[in-house]
Write a protein that holds these residues in place. Structure first.
Motif, short mmCIF file in Angstrom:
data_model
loop_
_atom_site.label_atom_id
_atom_site.label_comp_id
_atom_site.label_asym_id
_atom_site.label_seq_id
_atom_site.Cartn_x
_atom_site.Cartn_y
_atom_site.Cartn_z
N TYR A 75 43.22 73.36 46.78
CA TYR A 75 43.43 72.30 45.87
C TYR A 75 41.89 71.62 45.50
CZ TYR A 75 44.24 67.46 44.30
OH TYR A 75 44.09 66.38 43.60
N TYR A 76 41.18 71.75 46.57
CA TYR A 76 39.91 70.86 46.34
C TYR A 76 39.02 72.10 45.61
CZ TYR A 76 41.27 66.64 48.58
OH TYR A 76 41.88 65.52 48.96
N GLY A 77 38.88 73.12 45.85
CA GLY A 77 38.00 74.00 45.08
C GLY A 77 38.14 74.04 43.60
N PRO A 78 39.29 74.24 43.11
CA PRO A 78 39.08 73.98 41.60
C PRO A 78 38.94 72.46 41.06
CG PRO A 78 40.93 75.25 42.42
CD PRO A 78 40.55 74.81 43.51
N LEU A 79 39.28 71.64 42.02
CA LEU A 79 39.04 70.39 41.80
C LEU A 79 37.53 69.95 41.69
CD1 LEU A 79 40.17 67.31 41.07
CD2 LEU A 79 39.89 66.87 43.71
N SER A 80 36.94 70.49 42.41
CA SER A 80 35.41 70.42 42.54
C SER A 80 34.62 71.02 41.45
CB SER A 80 34.61 70.76 43.93
OG SER A 80 34.87 72.36 44.19
N ASP A 81 35.18 72.19 41.01
CA ASP A 81 34.72 72.74 39.67
C ASP A 81 34.77 72.36 38.64
OD1 ASP A 81 33.48 75.01 41.22
OD2 ASP A 81 35.10 76.38 41.03
N ASP A 82 36.10 71.35 38.53
CA ASP A 82 36.43 70.52 37.34
C ASP A 82 35.52 69.17 37.28
OD1 ASP A 82 37.76 69.53 35.46
OD2 ASP A 82 39.55 69.45 36.11
N LYS A 83 36.06 68.18 38.42
CA LYS A 83 35.60 66.98 38.42
C LYS A 83 34.02 66.63 39.11
CE LYS A 83 39.17 65.59 36.65
NZ LYS A 83 39.40 65.11 35.57
N GLY A 84 33.49 67.80 39.69
CA GLY A 84 32.20 67.66 40.26
C GLY A 84 32.33 67.53 41.97
N ARG A 85 31.31 67.86 42.59
CA ARG A 85 31.32 67.82 43.99
C ARG A 85 31.45 66.23 44.71
NH1 ARG A 85 31.83 72.82 42.64
NH2 ARG A 85 29.96 73.97 42.30
N ARG A 86 30.98 65.45 44.07
CA ARG A 86 30.94 64.23 44.61
C ARG A 86 32.49 63.35 44.39
NH1 ARG A 86 26.16 60.89 44.61
NH2 ARG A 86 27.34 59.15 43.55
N TYR A 87 33.49 64.00 43.52
CA TYR A 87 34.51 63.47 43.05
C TYR A 87 35.37 63.99 44.23
CZ TYR A 87 38.94 62.51 41.03
OH TYR A 87 40.50 62.24 40.72
N ALA A 88 35.30 65.51 44.52
CA ALA A 88 36.08 66.03 45.37
C ALA A 88 35.99 65.43 46.93
CB ALA A 88 35.95 67.42 45.48
N ILE A 89 34.73 64.98 47.16
CA ILE A 89 34.27 64.42 48.52
C ILE A 89 34.95 63.09 48.44
CG2 ILE A 89 32.56 63.75 49.94
CD1 ILE A 89 30.81 66.08 49.13
N LEU A 90 34.78 62.27 47.67
CA LEU A 90 35.44 60.89 47.70
C LEU A 90 37.08 61.25 47.77
CD1 LEU A 90 35.27 57.87 47.76
CD2 LEU A 90 35.55 58.31 45.13
N HIS A 91 37.61 61.84 47.15
CA HIS A 91 39.09 61.96 47.11
C HIS A 91 39.42 62.76 48.54
CE1 HIS A 91 43.08 63.61 46.13
NE2 HIS A 91 42.91 63.02 45.03
N GLY A 92 38.69 63.51 49.02
CA GLY A 92 39.21 64.05 50.28
C GLY A 92 39.04 63.17 51.38
N LEU A 93 37.86 62.33 51.43
CA LEU A 93 37.67 61.30 52.45
C LEU A 93 39.07 60.52 52.49
CD1 LEU A 93 33.84 60.95 52.45
CD2 LEU A 93 35.26 61.73 54.17
N ILE A 94 39.48 60.09 51.32
CA ILE A 94 40.51 59.09 51.22
C ILE A 94 41.81 59.56 51.95
CG2 ILE A 94 41.89 57.88 49.62
CD1 ILE A 94 39.59 57.39 47.79
N ILE A 95 42.02 60.79 51.46
CA ILE A 95 43.29 61.36 52.05
C ILE A 95 43.11 61.73 53.54
CG2 ILE A 95 44.75 63.52 52.01
CD1 ILE A 95 44.99 61.86 49.59
N PHE A 96 41.84 62.01 54.04
CA PHE A 96 41.60 62.25 55.51
C PHE A 96 41.74 60.84 56.35
CE2 PHE A 96 38.34 61.61 58.73
CZ PHE A 96 38.82 62.57 59.61
N ALA A 97 41.60 59.69 55.46
CA ALA A 97 41.74 58.43 56.39
C ALA A 97 43.26 58.18 56.36
CB ALA A 97 40.97 57.29 55.50
N LEU A 98 43.88 58.63 55.31
CA LEU A 98 45.48 58.22 55.30
C LEU A 98 46.30 59.33 56.28
CD1 LEU A 98 46.30 58.32 51.57
CD2 LEU A 98 46.20 56.24 53.22
N GLY A 99 45.72 60.48 56.76
CA GLY A 99 46.03 61.28 57.65
C GLY A 99 45.76 60.67 59.06
#
Length: 405
Positions: A75-99
């Protein structure tokens, strides 16, 4: 042309220094290791609190983490190519916190495993985007050199994480290990977003589309070199993951080391750190393929030695012989980890995000069943680990050897 040059020049001027970059990337990727290794001393207590009757089921808390990563990376591979590396990192950290929150408040093993999968899915964002950031800035032997230096810092986390988890258990409960993940993730996230600029300018981004995803995926999945290195890496890591998942059982239950378990775990992790430093100093001179070949041979030799020791001592060789053999074998693992992923990524410069995603996902998909299979046989001896090292190591070596044939 001029616009691209200006953009590139602007980004270069805002880049942080190499030392800070290596430290930041190492800590960003270390969230994965922290989420795994800090849990190891707590597995027994978690099993008791959640009413788990079979201790082997607690190994799933570690091994299924990588199942979540397998899907998260896709999921995050294409997302980082589309929205940028910083966007993917922020998105991932939020999901990580929820888990992490789900894990904290779990009252059954099933809920804990669900939380771990969510946690792993989220942490895939920082992991994949960080690899893409490194690939954006470096390539070839230079990338392998930077990755080796990153591994030198990264390896401190698995060395210290079990001791950290043990300390938390002495003073608090296992739930506070998860609360510490939230705090550490927040600190690393703030550091990243205040210091590291975006490495993928908008004009170089690849808008997501199913057609392009299929075309790029087909290229990667049919690229012999990429796939052979990826599967080889996954199988080796699966055998290694079987050891990690069962390390608490091995040292605390089979060898009865008690609270000394984190020390033995740290010692073996230190071997990988030494290997990473060695690799960083040699890779530019000898090349990745040469170092990997010798490391593969060494891994097989020491795996066979461990298997012979297990046969001679009925599955429980003396502790000093076990640690010595594993130290040597894990040194070879450290050389492989520093190079083989870089070798797989080498042909994928224009699709670094998706390439890192597919490589990471496939590696996890091969490693998880390998680890679960080996782990299911671990009870009162370490023979399954030794034979797993030999058997799966041989398969990985054959794939590696024919990657460039």
């Amino acid at each position: 042309m001029s616009q691209a040059h200006q953009s590139s020049s602007k980004q270069t001027k805002s880049d942080i220094g190499l030392v800070e970059f290596v430290a930041l990337m190492a800590l960003m990727t270390s969230i994965v290791a922290l989420s795994i290794d800090a849990m190891l001393p707590a597995l027994h207590q978690i099993g008791l609190d959640l009413g788990v009757s079979d201790p082997q089921q607690t190994h799933l808390i570690v091994s299924l983490f990588f199942l979540g990563m397998a899907f998260g990376q896709l999921y995050y591979g294409p997302l980082s190519d589309d929205k940028g590396r910083r966007y993917a990192i922020l998105h991932g950290l939020i999901i990580f916190a929820l888990g992490t929150l789900v894990c904290m408040f779990s009252d059954t093993l099933q809920m804990m495993l669900i939380g771990r999968v969510i946690q792993a899915f989220g942490v895939s964002g920082p992991r994949i985007a960080t690899l893409a950031v490194i690939r954006d800035k470096y390539e070839g032997e230079a990338m392998a050199r930077v990755m080796s230096f990153i591994m030198m810092i990264f390896i401190l986390v698995p060395m210290l994480a079990p001791s950290f988890g043990q300390a938390v258990l002495i003073w608090l409960s296992w739930q506070h290990i998860f609360s510490s993940f939230l705090i550490i993730g927040l600190i690393i996230g703030i550091w990243f977003f205040t210091r590291q600029p975006e490495t993928l300018p908008k004009h170089l981004r690849t808008p997501f589309s199913w057609a392009k995803l299929w075309e790029s995926s087909r290229y990667i999945l049919t690229h012999k070199l990429v796939m052979f290195y990826t599967i080889s890496s996954g199988i080796i890591f699966g055998a290694f993951l079987a050891y990690i998942s069962a390390s608490q059982t091995v040292f605390q239950q089979i060898y009865d080391t008690g609270e000394m378990f984190p020390m033995y775990f740290a010692l073996l992790s230190f071997s990988i750190g030494v290997a990473s430093f060695t690799n960083g100093t040699l890779v530019m001179r000898l090349g990745m393929r040469t170092l990997c070949t010798w490391a593969m041979i060494g891994w097989m030799v020491f795996s066979v030695v461990l298997a012979i020791l297990c046969l001679h001592y009925n599955g429980i060789p003396p502790l000093w012989q076990l640690v010595t053999t594993l130290f040597a074998a894990f040194f070879c693992i450290g050389i492989l980890f520093g190079n083989i992923n870089s070798m797989a990524m080498q042909p994928l410069g224009k699709m670094a995000g998706l390439g890192a995603a597919i490589i990471g996902s496939l590696s996890s998909l091969f490693s998880v069943p390998t680890a679960v299979f080996v782990g299911s046989y671990i009870d009162q001896t370490i023979t399954p680990i030794a034979f797993g090292f030999v058997g799966f190591g041989a398969v990985a070596f054959v794939l590696y050897w024919y990657a460039e044939k």
